[in-house]
Write an enzyme that holds these catalytic residues in place. Sequence first.
Site, PDB file in Angstrom:
ATOM      1  CB  SER A 579      -0.919   0.016   1.215  1.00  0.00           C
ATOM      2  OG  SER A 579      -1.584   1.259   1.338  1.00  0.00           O
ATOM      3  CE1 TYR A 592      -4.377  -1.927   5.243  1.00  0.00           C
ATOM      4  CE2 TYR A 592      -3.586   0.277   4.690  1.00  0.00           C
ATOM      5  CZ  TYR A 592      -4.049  -0.963   4.302  1.00  0.00           C
ATOM      6  OH  TYR A 592      -4.192  -1.257   2.972  1.00  0.00           O
TER       7      TYR A 592
END
Length: 702
Positions: A579, A592
């Site tokens: 990501s 995250y």
Amino acid sequence: MEKTLTFQHVSYLWDEAKALELSGDEVALFLYRSNLLGADLRLTNYAGGNTSCKLTETDPVTGQPVDVMWVKGSGGDIGTLTKAGCANLYVDKLHALKSRYRGLPFEDEMVALFEYCLFDPKCATPSIDTPLHGLLPFRHIDHLHPDALIAIAASQDGEQIMRDIWGDTMGWLPWQKPGFDLGLQLEKIVADTPHLRGVILGGHGLFTWGNTSYESYINTLEVIEMAATYLEAHYGQRKPVFGGVKLENGPDADTRRQQAAEVMPVLRGLASGQRRMVGHYTDDARVLEFVNSHDLARLAQKGTSCPDHFLRTKIRPLVLDEATMRQPLAAVKEYLQEQFAAYRQDYAAYYERSKHPNSPAMRDPNPVVILWPGVGMFSFAKDKQTARVAAEFYTNAINVMKGAEAVSEYTGLAEQEAFNIEYWLLEEAKLQRMPKPKSLSGQIAYVTGGTGGIGLAICELLLQHGAVVVATDRDRLEETQADLRKKYGQDNALTTPIDVTNAPAIADSLRTTVLQFGGVDIVVNCAGLSISKPLSETTQADWDILNDVLVKGQFLVTQQAVEILRKQRLGGDVVNIASKNGLVAGPNNVAYGTAKAAQLHMSRLLAAELGADKIRVNTVNPDAVLRGSKIWEGDWAAGRAKAYGVSVEDLPAHYAKRTLLGEEVLAEDIAKAVLVFVDGSLRKSTGNVLNVDGGVAMAFVR
């Protein structure tokens, strides 16, 4: 002739109501009959045999009635035959070719002349069997390769056995390569003995016929039923089947499949010497009966008989020694390398003994079929369908050997005749006409998180470029598999359940992959979830599940997949979907973002370690892939919307607006990034990061 509608060894599928719907359309009835015959693999193999009908059409030039033959075109399959797959030819012009025929040395030149006999110039290409149908007087003809008939056709006493079963109602023609001369011989035997209901071609197959589609269908079924009944009555009477059982207590089903999965990647790597192959494994009861028998070595060495069989299986399989295969894996690998080398050497010698001055160059000398006593049969080919069909054809060959040995002695096709078929210039021309392989042809992809969003888009794009794909996930498995198979073929997609935090579950999923396709080449770690919370609200459970799924999951899947990749010794690709958040520090994202950063660095570490194995490890960094994403179905979207002070509905526009390109990022965009890493475009690239985020300057890799 009397019609018997009760059959034990063939399937009577004719539906009178359906036939009535088609009445008056002879071509439709012919196609219906063909599809029914092709639906029963006891009658013929995939793409094997052909059917025809002759009817009166109006000549588009003269306006006069003329006899036209519809026949399965070259390379078609009667089980799925449609009008588009048929050739149609003027019958009188086919007969007129007799005056042009110059004898056996000039057989192949006749094929080009079929083009001048076409009724519809846009129809399918006529096959080599066209004159075998066209020169016979019957309106409806079936040419099939039933195991029961080939067993008789490949028996040392086949002609006498034929007379024992059918008396003088069947004719016999000794083996001859298909072509115009064989058509002339069929025409002559029928003219000389007009009471025949069919003809057996030695070592090859069966011709039967009728005045209507239904008569031909019934005649075909009855002839095959009589042969199968005769064989069944003789199994075990002359001698035990295949000489009796040699391996009395083979492994149970679970153990067999464990053993197969352990060794199959090694076999695949060895079989992929010239191009990557996809595998198929079966422990079908018929296969086990053969590989566990005393006669395995003797019969396997004789080779197959029917041309349809050995064109797809090579004339002989590679037979493994059961005792040697029980040694430790290192010793088994060494043994297999020796066996493959010996097989290649033997195949090259066969080619040199048999070749003609104009023969095509020797093709891949690796075995297609591998037999392992106690475990089963493996087959390897350019794609899954071809590998599966090769296994089906060798199973047919096993059935043939079983039947022939029950009533006589099995005789394989003479080596030179086999070579003449395998390296036939017309067969070579057919191979040359085939489309070029796609960029991922022969590659096996394993995608975690593959049933939704980014993972599903990756699966679809890899399938479009020729890979076979295993989509693993926790849900949507059945519907995803059904949808992918509908779009990309029944053989090419598989779904398996997985929990990426559970090593045994991963092992089960990869074992299923290996047994289905033979190994793995591309591993895409896409399984994920997201939680967006401020530090004060992030729980230990949030932290644990993110790091378990994203970090531990990537580690466990890669660890087990690399074991398979190393067995194959073909290199490979690992692509990790991380990501933008692994590079950019944003609010409400501590757990995250930390997990994504760990994924990124793990990818670099693995690239450094696995380079010596030619295994590339690269990373794709998406950002804000909203549409269709499973992540955005939960609370993540609400959390990100809150963090940026916008509504959930406005998130796509918000993310697009903040990028340098002003573009919304789609799942398909991430899939294209994966593709460029694995399709050979970046073959010398490893340890790299590709951002697909529309352009986020803060995420630029420095």
